[in-house]
Write an enzyme that holds these catalytic residues in place. Structure first.
Site, short mmCIF file in Angstrom:
data_model
loop_
_atom_site.label_atom_id
_atom_site.label_comp_id
_atom_site.label_asym_id
_atom_site.label_seq_id
_atom_site.Cartn_x
_atom_site.Cartn_y
_atom_site.Cartn_z
N ARG A 396 0.89 -1.05 0.41
CA ARG A 396 0.40 0.25 0.31
C ARG A 396 1.09 1.04 0.22
O ARG A 396 0.62 2.33 -0.54
CB ARG A 396 -0.86 -0.11 0.92
CG ARG A 396 -2.52 1.04 1.50
CD ARG A 396 -3.12 1.48 1.73
NE ARG A 396 -3.97 2.12 2.29
CZ ARG A 396 -3.86 3.52 2.09
NH1 ARG A 396 -3.07 4.33 2.81
NH2 ARG A 396 -4.38 4.00 2.43
N CYS A 397 1.92 1.22 1.14
CA CYS A 397 2.88 2.07 1.10
C CYS A 397 3.55 2.34 -0.57
O CYS A 397 4.08 3.96 -0.71
CB CYS A 397 4.02 1.81 1.99
SG CYS A 397 3.55 1.85 3.82
N MET A 398 3.48 1.86 -1.43
CA MET A 398 4.47 1.74 -3.28
C MET A 398 3.47 2.43 -3.47
O MET A 398 3.98 2.31 -4.99
CB MET A 398 5.00 0.52 -2.89
CG MET A 398 6.18 0.16 -2.00
SD MET A 398 7.44 -1.39 -3.03
CE MET A 398 5.62 -2.41 -3.05
#
Length: 407
Positions: A396-398
């Protein structure tokens, strides 16, 4: 009408997403600079790129259109004037305009091709790159003391944080850490000058110049009327209220903002490291932050002058309330095992990216959590992560979703 950006859920089929393939900026991370650049270790770039390429392939296999931040920047910096304007902003934010010390750097960079210019904006510029005859100031000669004219942006592959699409608008985030603040400048330039977004006049819900920080890892679009935001190590309660007020008064369609207080520590720096939505009624959680009963400090913000605020103390009950669900299933990272939970949480076991309802991308290393997801009927698409995980962020962060199908 097709909107340039549109995200009204965490789980709608992911149609278009912005990512960044790690580049030379990663190799600028040294033991002495790790802390300043927010890394706990030094990744091995070739392996990291292979892992990121596989992440992109998995998304494309699911029918998602991939766009890279470097491509969008190049396409919005075609003229000499555009590059000069952008560079002036970058140097001002890097405090390079003090005492006129930026002139040599400016002259050097504006001779680059657009691709090399963008690469230097992200990868950084070393003092040793400029000839000595161009150096006029003491700090320019002291490359052993600090080697960079322009700092690299090694955290940029976490495209989630500098900006976030909410509904048909965007938050251009004032970021918490100095090492990352310039990242949202890239997104601001793209939204303002790239032809795909310039003419669409995308609404800005919060501006990167706001005095208090907020980051995309804390912003979760639960539905077309409900936004959840973590009050965390990186996001201020003042910024949450500012964003909520703008959403309520701008005709965005959002009716509730759920502010969730989480511990201010490295292992739970953003809400999406302890809580993500993976299906209509299923969520991953970090068991050491959200216990099986879901007890937390939660505040619901609703339209009013001032904004109306009511307190809740149970995540499960709050989700049922705001999403109008009969029940929700909280799936703890690592299951009930304290060791597995702590280990897999550190390796972003809760940081899942939904590409469709009930289908998520995860790191393969979090095998306990992944098996538990499958037992709960979730389709799990695993990607390798031995090097990607060193930056302390997951799938999700990426990813910065630009367009999702409505649920």
């Amino acid at each position: 009408m097709t909107m340039a950006v549109n995200v009204t859920s965490e789980i709608g089929r992911l149609k278009k997403v912005l990512i960044h393939r790690p580049g030379i900026e990663i190799e600028q991370v040294t033991p002495d600079a790790m802390g300043q650049l927010l890394f706990d270790d030094i990744p091995y770039l070739p392996a990291m790129q292979k892992e990121h390429d596989r992440f992109a392939e998995v998304l494309q296999e699911q029918g998602t259109e991939i766009v890279y931040i470097t491509d969008l920047l190049e396409q919005s910096l075609q003229s000499h004037e555009e590059r000069e304007q952008f560079l002036e902003k970058m140097m001002t934010e890097s405090r390079l305009t003090v005492n006129g010390s930026s002139e040599a750097l400016k002259e050097y960079l504006l001779d680059f091709s657009t691709a090399d210019f963008v690469r230097s904006m992200i990868g950084g510029v070393l003092k040793e790159e400029l000839p000595n005859r161009k150096k006029k100031h003491l700090y320019e000669w002291m490359d052993r003391h600090y080697p960079f004219y322009l700092d690299p942006m090694p955290n940029l592959y976490f495209t989630r944080d500098p900006a976030a699409v909410i509904g048909n608008g965007i938050s251009l985030n004032p970021m918490s850490q100095e090492a990352r603040r310039r990242e949202s400048l890239l997104m601001e330039h793209i939204i303002t000058f790239h032809p795909d977004y310039r003419d669409a006049r995308v609404p800005t819900w919060i501006n990167r110049g706001y005095d208090f920080p907020i980051e995309g890892g804390d912003e979760l679009v639960l539905s077309d009327t409900v936004l959840a935001i973590g009050v965390s190590e990186r996001t201020s309660a003042r910024a949450v209220e500012k964003l909520a007020t703008e959403l309520f008064t701008s005709g965005s369609g959002f009716e509730k903002v759920v502010a969730v207080e989480i511990p201010k520590r490295r292992a739970s720096m953003h809400l999406d490291t302890v809580f993500t939505m993976i299906d209509h009624d299923q969520f991953t959680t970090h068991a050491q932050v959200v216990d099986k009963d879901g007890r937390m400090n939660i505040f619901i913000l609703e339209p009013g002058d001032p904004v109306r605020i009511t307190k809740r103390s149970n995540l499960k009950d709050t989700l049922k309330e705001v999403l109008k669900l009969d029940d929700v299933n909280l799936i703890p990272c690592g299951g009930g095992d304290k060791i597995a939970s702590a280990r897999e949480q550190w390796n972003d076991g809760s940081n899942t990216l939904a590409v469709a309802p009930g289908t998520v991308v995860t790191y393969e290393r979090n095998y306990v959590s992944n098996e538990l997801l499958r037992q709960n009927g979730i389709t799990v698409l695993e990607v390798p992560s031995s090097e990607l995980v060193r930056g302390r962020g997951g799938p999700r962060c990426m990813s910065m979703p630009l367009v999702r199908e409505p649920v």
